[in-house]
Design a protein around this motif. Structure first.
Motif, PDB file in Angstrom:
ATOM      1  N   TYR A 140       0.835  -1.199   0.000  1.00  0.00           N
ATOM      2  CA  TYR A 140       0.000   0.000   0.000  1.00  0.00           C
ATOM      3  C   TYR A 140       0.877   1.259   0.000  1.00  0.00           C
ATOM      4  O   TYR A 140       2.018   1.230   0.456  1.00  0.00           O
ATOM      5  N   LYS A 141       0.300   2.329  -0.457  1.00  0.00           N
ATOM      6  CA  LYS A 141       1.027   3.591  -0.550  1.00  0.00           C
ATOM      7  C   LYS A 141       0.853   4.383   0.741  1.00  0.00           C
ATOM      8  O   LYS A 141      -0.256   4.628   1.196  1.00  0.00           O
ATOM      9  N   GLN A 142       1.968   4.756   1.359  1.00  0.00           N
ATOM     10  CA  GLN A 142       2.012   5.592   2.556  1.00  0.00           C
ATOM     11  C   GLN A 142       1.093   5.084   3.673  1.00  0.00           C
ATOM     12  O   GLN A 142       0.210   5.794   4.145  1.00  0.00           O
ATOM     13  N   PRO A 143       1.293   3.843   4.111  1.00  0.00           N
ATOM     14  CA  PRO A 143       0.461   3.337   5.208  1.00  0.00           C
ATOM     15  C   PRO A 143       0.857   3.960   6.547  1.00  0.00           C
ATOM     16  O   PRO A 143       2.022   4.296   6.762  1.00  0.00           O
ATOM     17  N   ASN A 144      -0.107   4.119   7.406  1.00  0.00           N
ATOM     18  CA  ASN A 144       0.121   4.621   8.764  1.00  0.00           C
ATOM     19  C   ASN A 144      -0.300   3.529   9.747  1.00  0.00           C
ATOM     20  O   ASN A 144      -1.410   2.998   9.667  1.00  0.00           O
ATOM     21  N   VAL A 145       0.589   3.186  10.689  1.00  0.00           N
ATOM     22  CA  VAL A 145       0.348   2.046  11.579  1.00  0.00           C
ATOM     23  C   VAL A 145       0.242   2.527  13.025  1.00  0.00           C
ATOM     24  O   VAL A 145       1.069   3.310  13.496  1.00  0.00           O
ATOM     25  N   GLN A 146      -0.785   2.030  13.703  1.00  0.00           N
ATOM     26  CA  GLN A 146      -0.914   2.223  15.147  1.00  0.00           C
ATOM     27  C   GLN A 146      -0.885   0.853  15.804  1.00  0.00           C
ATOM     28  O   GLN A 146      -1.595  -0.061  15.375  1.00  0.00           O
ATOM     29  N   LEU A 147      -0.066   0.687  16.845  1.00  0.00           N
ATOM     30  CA  LEU A 147       0.087  -0.609  17.493  1.00  0.00           C
ATOM     31  C   LEU A 147       0.295  -0.419  18.993  1.00  0.00           C
ATOM     32  O   LEU A 147       1.073   0.435  19.418  1.00  0.00           O
ATOM     33  N   ARG A 148      -0.397  -1.226  19.773  1.00  0.00           N
ATOM     34  CA  ARG A 148      -0.209  -1.230  21.233  1.00  0.00           C
ATOM     35  C   ARG A 148      -0.613  -2.600  21.772  1.00  0.00           C
ATOM     36  O   ARG A 148      -1.240  -3.398  21.067  1.00  0.00           O
ATOM     37  N   PHE A 149      -0.247  -2.869  23.017  1.00  0.00           N
ATOM     38  CA  PHE A 149      -0.672  -4.115  23.670  1.00  0.00           C
ATOM     39  C   PHE A 149      -2.172  -4.049  23.946  1.00  0.00           C
ATOM     40  O   PHE A 149      -2.688  -3.038  24.424  1.00  0.00           O
ATOM     41  N   ALA A 150      -2.859  -5.143  23.643  1.00  0.00           N
ATOM     42  CA  ALA A 150      -4.277  -5.250  24.001  1.00  0.00           C
ATOM     43  C   ALA A 150      -4.467  -6.060  25.273  1.00  0.00           C
ATOM     44  O   ALA A 150      -5.584  -6.171  25.778  1.00  0.00           O
ATOM     45  N   ASN A 151      -3.389  -6.653  25.776  1.00  0.00           N
ATOM     46  CA  ASN A 151      -3.495  -7.485  26.985  1.00  0.00           C
ATOM     47  C   ASN A 151      -2.431  -7.125  28.015  1.00  0.00           C
ATOM     48  O   ASN A 151      -1.947  -7.995  28.732  1.00  0.00           O
ATOM     49  N   PHE A 152      -2.085  -5.840  28.105  1.00  0.00           N
ATOM     50  CA  PHE A 152      -1.142  -5.422  29.142  1.00  0.00           C
ATOM     51  C   PHE A 152      -1.910  -5.421  30.455  1.00  0.00           C
ATOM     52  O   PHE A 152      -2.602  -4.459  30.802  1.00  0.00           O
ATOM     53  N   LYS A 153      -1.790  -6.517  31.197  1.00  0.00           N
ATOM     54  CA  LYS A 153      -2.621  -6.770  32.368  1.00  0.00           C
ATOM     55  C   LYS A 153      -1.777  -6.903  33.618  1.00  0.00           C
ATOM     56  O   LYS A 153      -0.728  -7.524  33.605  1.00  0.00           O
ATOM     57  N   VAL A 154      -2.254  -6.309  34.711  1.00  0.00           N
ATOM     58  CA  VAL A 154      -1.647  -6.525  36.027  1.00  0.00           C
ATOM     59  C   VAL A 154      -2.763  -6.913  36.987  1.00  0.00           C
ATOM     60  O   VAL A 154      -3.912  -6.498  36.830  1.00  0.00           O
ATOM     61  N   SER A 155      -2.414  -7.718  37.974  1.00  0.00           N
ATOM     62  CA  SER A 155      -3.387  -8.163  38.973  1.00  0.00           C
ATOM     63  C   SER A 155      -3.023  -7.571  40.327  1.00  0.00           C
ATOM     64  O   SER A 155      -1.857  -7.589  40.719  1.00  0.00           O
ATOM     65  N   VAL A 156      -4.027  -7.051  41.022  1.00  0.00           N
ATOM     66  CA  VAL A 156      -3.823  -6.467  42.348  1.00  0.00           C
ATOM     67  C   VAL A 156      -4.695  -7.245  43.329  1.00  0.00           C
ATOM     68  O   VAL A 156      -5.916  -7.294  43.191  1.00  0.00           O
ATOM     69  N   LEU A 157      -4.048  -7.867  44.315  1.00  0.00           N
ATOM     70  CA  LEU A 157      -4.733  -8.740  45.258  1.00  0.00           C
ATOM     71  C   LEU A 157      -4.507  -8.288  46.693  1.00  0.00           C
ATOM     72  O   LEU A 157      -3.609  -7.498  46.972  1.00  0.00           O
ATOM     73  N   GLY A 158      -5.309  -8.817  47.601  1.00  0.00           N
ATOM     74  CA  GLY A 158      -5.096  -8.576  49.022  1.00  0.00           C
ATOM     75  C   GLY A 158      -5.865  -7.386  49.543  1.00  0.00           C
ATOM     76  O   GLY A 158      -7.002  -7.117  49.126  1.00  0.00           O
ATOM     77  N   ALA A 165      -8.047  -8.004  38.190  1.00  0.00           N
ATOM     78  CA  ALA A 165      -7.055  -7.956  37.118  1.00  0.00           C
ATOM     79  C   ALA A 165      -7.419  -6.763  36.235  1.00  0.00           C
ATOM     80  O   ALA A 165      -8.572  -6.634  35.806  1.00  0.00           O
ATOM     81  N   TYR A 166      -6.452  -5.911  35.965  1.00  0.00           N
ATOM     82  CA  TYR A 166      -6.700  -4.673  35.231  1.00  0.00           C
ATOM     83  C   TYR A 166      -5.930  -4.676  33.914  1.00  0.00           C
ATOM     84  O   TYR A 166      -4.714  -4.873  33.903  1.00  0.00           O
ATOM     85  N   THR A 167      -6.661  -4.483  32.817  1.00  0.00           N
ATOM     86  CA  THR A 167      -6.037  -4.323  31.506  1.00  0.00           C
ATOM     87  C   THR A 167      -5.788  -2.842  31.281  1.00  0.00           C
ATOM     88  O   THR A 167      -6.726  -2.031  31.343  1.00  0.00           O
ATOM     89  N   LEU A 168      -4.535  -2.486  31.011  1.00  0.00           N
ATOM     90  CA  LEU A 168      -4.124  -1.084  30.986  1.00  0.00           C
ATOM     91  C   LEU A 168      -3.938  -0.587  29.553  1.00  0.00           C
ATOM     92  O   LEU A 168      -3.497  -1.342  28.676  1.00  0.00           O
ATOM     93  N   PRO A 169      -4.236   0.678  29.294  1.00  0.00           N
ATOM     94  CA  PRO A 169      -4.158   1.214  27.941  1.00  0.00           C
ATOM     95  C   PRO A 169      -2.756   1.607  27.498  1.00  0.00           C
ATOM     96  O   PRO A 169      -2.535   1.883  26.331  1.00  0.00           O
ATOM     97  N   ASN A 170      -1.799   1.679  28.422  1.00  0.00           N
ATOM     98  CA  ASN A 170      -0.446   2.068  28.034  1.00  0.00           C
ATOM     99  C   ASN A 170       0.576   1.155  28.695  1.00  0.00           C
ATOM    100  O   ASN A 170       0.231   0.324  29.529  1.00  0.00           O
ATOM    101  N   GLU A 171       1.835   1.327  28.314  1.00  0.00           N
ATOM    102  CA  GLU A 171       2.894   0.431  28.757  1.00  0.00           C
ATOM    103  C   GLU A 171       3.666   0.952  29.965  1.00  0.00           C
ATOM    104  O   GLU A 171       4.257   0.160  30.700  1.00  0.00           O
TER     105      GLU A 171
END
Length: 268
Positions: A140-158, A165-171
Motif C-alpha cells: 500500500y502507498k504511505q500506510p500509517n500504523v498504530q500498534l499497542r498491547f491489548a493485553n497489558f494486564k496486572v493483577s492487584v490482590l489482598g 485484574a486490570y487491563t491497561l491502555p499504556n505500557e
C-alpha cells in the motif's frame, strides 16, 4: 429432673465445643499473609533502576493493530481481528468474547490480511510498528500504523479496595498507578511489605517494596511488566478485627445458652 440435668449438660458441652472451634480458628498474622517464605531483594546494588524499559512482545500477547491507507476499504480488510476470549479487569472476573486484536503465536508471529506473517516477538511496540509499516508499504502507498498491547494486564490482590485484574491502555505503568486503579490500600494493608510477583522468561521473580520509603522509586519493580501480580498482605489490625468479631460471636452464643439453661432450670 434427670432430663433437665441431661439437657443442661448437653447444652454446656455444645457451648464448650463451639467456643473451642471458634478460638482454634483465630489465626495469627503469619497464617493469613501469603508468600512469607519469599525474602526481600537487596536493591541497593542496582544501577539506573528507575529508568523505564519498554516491554517486548512475547508469544501469546495480544496486539491492537490498526493500519490506515489512502483507501479506507483496504484498511478495513487489514484491521479485521479474530475474536478471542479474554479476562476483563474489574468486571466479574468472567470470560467475555470480543474482538481484542492479533494473537502472537508460539513462533512469535502475527498474520495480517494481504500482508502475511510477520515475526514480532522480542520487539518493542515501536519496533514492531516500524516493521509492519515497512511490510505494508510493499503493498500500500504511505500506510500509517498504530500498534499497542491489548493485553497489558496486572493483577492487584489482598488488602486493596477493589482487587482485580486490570487491563491497561499504556505500557508505562508504575506500582502506584496500579494501586490507584484498585482504589488504594485499605486501612488494614501492610504498606511496608508489598509483594510483586513477575514472570520473566518462564521464571518467577519476587520483590517486596516499602510504600513508606522513598527508596521505592529506585526499585526495578517500580515500573510494572505484563502480567505482574501485586499482593498487599493484611496487617495485625486486620487479624485483631477478625478475632474481635469471633469473640463477639462467642459472647452472643454464650448468652443464648445461658438464657436457655436459666429457662430450663426455672421449670424444675
Amino acid at each position: 429432673m434427670n432430663k433437665q440435668n441431661n439437657v443442661i449438660k448437653t447444652l454446656s458441652k455444645v457451648t464448650a465445643l463451639f467456643i473451642l472451634a471458634l478460638t482454634s480458628s483465630c489465626v495469627s498474622n503469619k497464617k493469613i499473609a501469603y508468600f512469607q517464605d519469599i525474602q526481600a531483594i537487596n536493591q541497593a546494588k542496582l544501577e539506573n533502576a528507575t529508568t523505564f524499559t519498554e516491554p517486548v512482545i512475547q508469544p501469546d500477547d495480544l496486539l491492537s493493530i490498526n493500519i490506515f491507507t489512502l483507501t479506507p476499504q483496504t484498511g478495513a480488510v487489514i484491521n479485521q481481528a479474530a475474536s478471542t476470549p479474554t479476562l476483563g479487569g474489574n468486571t466479574n472476573n468472567s470470560l467475555s468474547t470480543q474482538n481484542t486484536g492479533f494473537l502472537v503465536d508460539k513462533n512469535g508471529e502475527i498474520e495480517l490480511s494481504l500482508i502475511g506473517k510477520i515475526k514480532v516477538s522480542g520487539l518493542t511496540t515501536y519496533q514492531a510498528r516500524e516493521l509492519i509499516r515497512d511490510k505494508a508499504a510493499e503493498v500500500y502507498k504511505q500506510p500509517n500504523v498504530q500498534l499497542r498491547f491489548a493485553n497489558f494486564k496486572v493483577s492487584v490482590l489482598g488488602e486493596v479496595n477493589s482487587p482485580s485484574a486490570y487491563t491497561l491502555p499504556n505500557e508505562k505503568v508504575s506500582i502506584l498507578d496500579a494501586l490507584s486503579l484498585a482504589g488504594d490500600l485499605t486501612i488494614y494493608g501492610k504498606r511496608e511489605n508489598v509483594l510483586i510477583v513477575r514472570d520473566n522468561d518462564g521464571k518467577k521473580e519476587f520483590a517486596r517494596l516499602n510504600l513508606n520509603s522513598s527508596e521505592i522509586f529506585n526499585s526495578p519493580f517500580y515500573y510494572l511488566k505484563q502480567n505482574d501480580v501485586i499482593y498487599v498482605e493484611p496487617n495485625k489490625a486486620r487479624v485483631s478485627a477478625n478475632n474481635a468479631a469471633q469473640v463477639q460471636t462467642i459472647g452472643i452464643v454464650t448468652s443464648i445458652v445461658s438464657v436457655l439453661i436459666v429457662a430450663i432450670t426455672a421449670f424444675k
